[in-house]
Design a protein around this motif. Sequence first.
Motif, PDB file in Angstrom:
ATOM      1  N   LEU A 134      47.407   4.129  54.548  1.00  0.00           N
ATOM      2  CA  LEU A 134      46.536   3.908  55.707  1.00  0.00           C
ATOM      3  C   LEU A 134      47.210   2.980  56.719  1.00  0.00           C
ATOM      4  O   LEU A 134      47.064   3.148  57.926  1.00  0.00           O
ATOM      5  CB  LEU A 134      45.195   3.308  55.260  1.00  0.00           C
ATOM      6  CG  LEU A 134      44.200   4.286  54.630  1.00  0.00           C
ATOM      7  CD1 LEU A 134      43.090   3.534  53.918  1.00  0.00           C
ATOM      8  CD2 LEU A 134      43.611   5.220  55.677  1.00  0.00           C
ATOM      9  N   ASN A 190      41.685   3.662  61.778  1.00  0.00           N
ATOM     10  CA  ASN A 190      42.314   4.969  61.988  1.00  0.00           C
ATOM     11  C   ASN A 190      41.354   5.961  62.627  1.00  0.00           C
ATOM     12  O   ASN A 190      41.752   6.776  63.463  1.00  0.00           O
ATOM     13  CB  ASN A 190      42.836   5.523  60.660  1.00  0.00           C
ATOM     14  CG  ASN A 190      44.206   4.970  60.316  1.00  0.00           C
ATOM     15  OD1 ASN A 190      45.162   5.158  61.062  1.00  0.00           O
ATOM     16  ND2 ASN A 190      44.295   4.269  59.205  1.00  0.00           N
ATOM     17  N   GLY A 191      40.099   5.887  62.223  1.00  0.00           N
ATOM     18  CA  GLY A 191      39.091   6.747  62.836  1.00  0.00           C
ATOM     19  C   GLY A 191      38.938   6.433  64.314  1.00  0.00           C
ATOM     20  O   GLY A 191      38.894   7.324  65.149  1.00  0.00           O
ATOM     21  N   ALA A 211      41.136   5.145  66.268  1.00  0.00           N
ATOM     22  CA  ALA A 211      42.333   5.593  66.984  1.00  0.00           C
ATOM     23  C   ALA A 211      42.245   7.083  67.278  1.00  0.00           C
ATOM     24  O   ALA A 211      42.682   7.551  68.324  1.00  0.00           O
ATOM     25  CB  ALA A 211      43.586   5.273  66.182  1.00  0.00           C
ATOM     26  N   ALA A 212      41.659   7.827  66.341  1.00  0.00           N
ATOM     27  CA  ALA A 212      41.476   9.256  66.566  1.00  0.00           C
ATOM     28  C   ALA A 212      40.470   9.496  67.687  1.00  0.00           C
ATOM     29  O   ALA A 212      40.495  10.519  68.347  1.00  0.00           O
ATOM     30  CB  ALA A 212      41.016   9.938  65.285  1.00  0.00           C
ATOM     31  N   GLU A 228      51.528   4.608  62.908  1.00  0.00           N
ATOM     32  CA  GLU A 228      51.854   5.874  63.553  1.00  0.00           C
ATOM     33  C   GLU A 228      50.914   6.140  64.723  1.00  0.00           C
ATOM     34  O   GLU A 228      51.298   6.747  65.716  1.00  0.00           O
ATOM     35  CB  GLU A 228      51.690   6.981  62.514  1.00  0.00           C
ATOM     36  CG  GLU A 228      52.634   8.138  62.658  1.00  0.00           C
ATOM     37  CD  GLU A 228      52.376   9.126  61.536  1.00  0.00           C
ATOM     38  OE1 GLU A 228      51.811  10.178  61.819  1.00  0.00           O
ATOM     39  OE2 GLU A 228      52.708   8.796  60.376  1.00  0.00           O
ATOM     40  N   GLN A 229      49.677   5.707  64.583  1.00  0.00           N
ATOM     41  CA  GLN A 229      48.687   5.932  65.647  1.00  0.00           C
ATOM     42  C   GLN A 229      48.686   4.799  66.672  1.00  0.00           C
ATOM     43  O   GLN A 229      47.754   4.682  67.457  1.00  0.00           O
ATOM     44  CB  GLN A 229      47.284   6.065  65.035  1.00  0.00           C
ATOM     45  CG  GLN A 229      47.119   7.289  64.174  1.00  0.00           C
ATOM     46  CD  GLN A 229      45.680   7.771  64.175  1.00  0.00           C
ATOM     47  OE1 GLN A 229      45.263   8.472  65.102  1.00  0.00           O
ATOM     48  NE2 GLN A 229      44.913   7.397  63.188  1.00  0.00           N
ATOM     49  N   MET A 241      49.768   5.000  58.524  1.00  0.00           N
ATOM     50  CA  MET A 241      49.073   5.864  59.478  1.00  0.00           C
ATOM     51  C   MET A 241      48.633   5.070  60.707  1.00  0.00           C
ATOM     52  O   MET A 241      48.720   5.548  61.829  1.00  0.00           O
ATOM     53  CB  MET A 241      47.863   6.492  58.772  1.00  0.00           C
ATOM     54  CG  MET A 241      46.938   7.305  59.633  1.00  0.00           C
ATOM     55  SD  MET A 241      47.661   8.818  60.238  1.00  0.00           S
ATOM     56  CE  MET A 241      47.892   9.710  58.725  1.00  0.00           C
ATOM     57  N   ASP A 243      40.597   7.976  70.292  1.00  0.00           N
ATOM     58  CA  ASP A 243      41.330   7.524  71.467  1.00  0.00           C
ATOM     59  C   ASP A 243      40.970   6.113  71.879  1.00  0.00           C
ATOM     60  O   ASP A 243      41.081   5.746  73.038  1.00  0.00           O
ATOM     61  CB  ASP A 243      41.140   8.480  72.661  1.00  0.00           C
ATOM     62  CG  ASP A 243      42.124   9.634  72.581  1.00  0.00           C
ATOM     63  OD1 ASP A 243      43.245   9.392  72.105  1.00  0.00           O
ATOM     64  OD2 ASP A 243      41.774  10.754  72.991  1.00  0.00           O
TER      65      ASP A 243
END
Lengths: 189, 159
Positions: free
Chosen positions: B106, B27-28, B30-31, B112-113, B109, B33
């Motif tokens: 998670l 997830n990190g 993905a943030a 979603e990402q 999430m 990019d």
Amino acid sequence: MIQADLIVDAKGLACPMPIVKTKKAMKELEQGSVMEVQATDKGSTADIKAWAESSGHQYLGTTEKDGMLAHYLRKSDGQEKEEMSHPHVASNEELETALSNRAEVIVLDVREAAEFAFGHIPGAQSLPLGEIDIALSDLDKEASIYVVCRSGSRSDMASQKLSAAGFKDVKNVVPGMSGWNGPIEKSVQ
Amino acid sequence: MSETKKTTIVLFSGDYDKAMAAYIIANGAAAYDHEVTIFHTFWGLNALRKEDQVPVQKGFLEKMFGKMMPRGADKMGLSKMNMAGMGPKMIKHVMKKHNAMTLPQLIDMAKEQDIKLVACTMTMDLLGLDQTELLDGVDYAGVAAYLADAQDGNVNLFI
């Protein structure tokens, strides 16, 4: 309080949520606008800073109050336009010399209020580019004005506006704060 | 910005804590990019199982496997201090206190990402797992598809 265009509430959230929320909110923010990310996760300062650097956004700084961290970011695609068309340009060194000679000059900082808060030239006036039209009447048209921003691009636009409004002595400082080696003053801790 | 970077993670472990670490990193990334792929193989497949039992025709051994393995991310045990199921209960309590996201959250999430969740089909056969037993929105592939993502990946992890 430091002015921000968008506030993201990530208080109480653990890693990786502050960064995930910041990334989502950044999509909705307009180019050049400032975001405040509120968080309580201690690691978020290093996270937000690293994330901003890697994604090309500008990390302005962080304030801490009662265990709440407020991170300030300015949205940028990392490539501000380099063309400048204002004819009168001054280098950082010229401005530094003028200031150390105690010359009667006005230093106009046209960056966002949050950028100004985290470091500006002592004595500079904060006037964000977006508010310049409203504040023009408060300034002396005969004064010697040095316009400064981060890279020289926004100050170029501001200088053109001032000249068009009849200001006589307007100089755009290039590159501006990104290359500034002189004294710095902060309005936040 | 420059071209998109890639993160690929092999999730081999079926432990709650290890899967959590994998999904937090995913997830990190993905943030950041990054284009993120999590390749689930062996026990890591359990993270993708649906919680409810899905009726599927299986052989005896596959049925046993299905019964013995945790059904879904929430049922997985800890790699350390599992204590016959007490450990996960305790850690979930602590996580709630610290507002950390649970593994099922998670995973949501991650979807979603747009993180690519891949299930390894070869190990699915070994463990007797059917596609209908896994979450919707999961891709199915083998090692070549994983390598295609991993060979130009910037971050590769095996968890």
